[in-house]
Design a protein around this motif. Structure first.
Motif, PDB file in Angstrom:
ATOM      1  N   ASP A   1     -59.957  32.566 -34.127  1.00 32.30           N
ATOM      2  CA  ASP A   1     -59.163  33.143 -32.170  1.00 32.30           C
ATOM      3  C   ASP A   1     -58.554  31.404 -32.838  1.00 32.30           C
ATOM      4  N   LEU A   2     -57.025  31.801 -31.252  1.00 31.12           N
ATOM      5  CA  LEU A   2     -56.305  30.846 -30.971  1.00 31.12           C
ATOM      6  C   LEU A   2     -56.799  30.587 -29.699  1.00 31.12           C
ATOM      7  N   ILE A   3     -56.178  29.106 -29.461  1.00 34.41           N
ATOM      8  CA  ILE A   3     -56.361  28.427 -27.877  1.00 34.41           C
ATOM      9  C   ILE A   3     -55.566  28.073 -27.932  1.00 34.41           C
ATOM     10  N   ASN A   4     -54.576  28.569 -27.004  1.00 35.28           N
ATOM     11  CA  ASN A   4     -53.254  27.448 -26.760  1.00 35.28           C
ATOM     12  C   ASN A   4     -53.999  26.831 -25.331  1.00 35.28           C
ATOM     13  N   THR A   5     -53.910  25.803 -25.291  1.00 38.60           N
ATOM     14  CA  THR A   5     -53.746  24.155 -24.549  1.00 38.60           C
ATOM     15  C   THR A   5     -52.893  23.925 -23.405  1.00 38.60           C
ATOM     16  N   GLY A   6     -52.248  24.342 -23.196  1.00 37.24           N
ATOM     17  CA  GLY A   6     -51.193  24.225 -22.290  1.00 37.24           C
ATOM     18  C   GLY A   6     -49.571  23.347 -22.621  1.00 37.24           C
ATOM     19  N   THR A   7     -49.111  22.825 -22.029  1.00 33.85           N
ATOM     20  CA  THR A   7     -48.461  21.968 -22.085  1.00 33.85           C
ATOM     21  C   THR A   7     -47.232  21.280 -21.096  1.00 33.85           C
ATOM     22  N   PRO A   8     -46.994  19.804 -21.252  1.00 30.80           N
ATOM     23  CA  PRO A   8     -46.414  19.271 -20.941  1.00 30.80           C
ATOM     24  C   PRO A   8     -45.148  19.217 -20.338  1.00 30.80           C
TER      25      PRO A   8
END
Length: 286
Positions: A242-249
């Motif tokens: 599974d892949l977790i995209n953790t947010g963006t600056p």
């Protein structure tokens, strides 16, 4: 170790990147970097064989081959919204007390340099450089962040491409603005935790048409990687791969005045320390 998948779309072969031009083919050892691979032990399955092949000179050169996403299509892509304090500020939204969680369709996953297609009816397509986390074992009700750290197979660079009108103006869940085809470029390679460095302090950037739009660091993440993995395991079962995209600056198109949206013909280039770079041309959906 750095896992990479090479070849045409749908025919990618698993390999291990040695340096910028050299790799070891491991397609005779594993079918793919998929759920089964990670569940059986992931990169540790390849350590001895790769070392032997490098020592014997059994390596190959990239020679312009297409680089695919470094993992096969995952069971799920989970995303975290407003996870950078400076990004929350630029959008004018309150800092969340708990992680904001949403899903992205798994078939959005594409290679790091594949074309990104603006969907039909789109008016506000946007970019988001992000740290991606790949899960290495099944996770359910993890006891603490130490268990969460042990469950991480590695880290990847992702571009969480978004359509803001679909996401925010069309009602319902954010998933509608996140799940168009090609909306999750991933790679070029998966980096195991021992080589990724301090993932709580990695520099990250994104350019559009050669103009720097995003400059940030994972140091401004509100909820750190191990916290996120532990947190998510309390609400859902995370599967290997599974892949977790953790947010963006900060620096997304939505945050500018006036706002800036992607157009056909644009080129996005992005990178994260230790995780490589990507380059995508933008085109209208066929």
């Amino acid at each position: 170790m750095q896992l990479i998948r090479l070849g045409p779309v749908g025919e990618e072969m698993p390999a291990v990147r040695i340096d910028a031009t050299t790799y070891v083919d491991v397609s005779d050892l594993v079918d793919d970097f998929d759920e089964c691979f990670f569940a059986r032990g992931g990169p540790s399955l390849l350590t001895d064989a790769v070392a032997e092949r490098v020592a014997s000179g059994a390596t190959a050169t990239l020679n312009g081959q297409r680089v695919g996403a470094p993992i096969a299509r995952p069971h799920q892509i989970i995303c975290i919204g407003l996870n950078y304090s400076d990004h929350a500020a630029e959008t004018g939204q309150a800092i969340p007390d708990e992680p904001i969680v949403f899903n992205k369709a798994p078939n959005t996953l594409v290679g790091p340099n594949d074309t990104v297609y603006i969907p039909r009816g789109s008016t506000k397509p946007d970019w988001e450089v992000e740290l991606g986390v790949v899960i290495g074992k099944q996770c359910r009700y993890l006891a603490d962040e130490d268990e969460a750290a042990d469950a991480i197979a590695g880290y990847v660079l992702v571009n969480d491409v978004s359509e803001r009108a679909f996401q925010l103006e069309r009602g319902g869940q954010w998933v509608k603005g996140k799940s168009a085809e090609t909306f999750n470029p991933c790679g070029p390679y998966l980096v195991t935790p021992d080589e990724a460095g301090n993932v709580d302090n990695l520099g990250m950037w994104l350019d559009v048409n050669g103009v720097r739009r995003q400059t940030g660091s994972t140091a401004t993440m509100l909820f750190k990687v191990t916290h996120l993995v532990h947190y998510l395991s309390q609400f859902m079962v995370l599967e290997p791969g599974d892949l977790i995209n953790t947010g963006t600056p900060p620096g997304v198109g939505m945050g500018f005045t006036p706002q800036i949206w992607l157009q056909p013909g644009d080129v996005m280039e992005l990178g994260i320390d230790n995780l490589g770079t990507q380059r995508q041309a933008v085109a209208a959906a066929p």
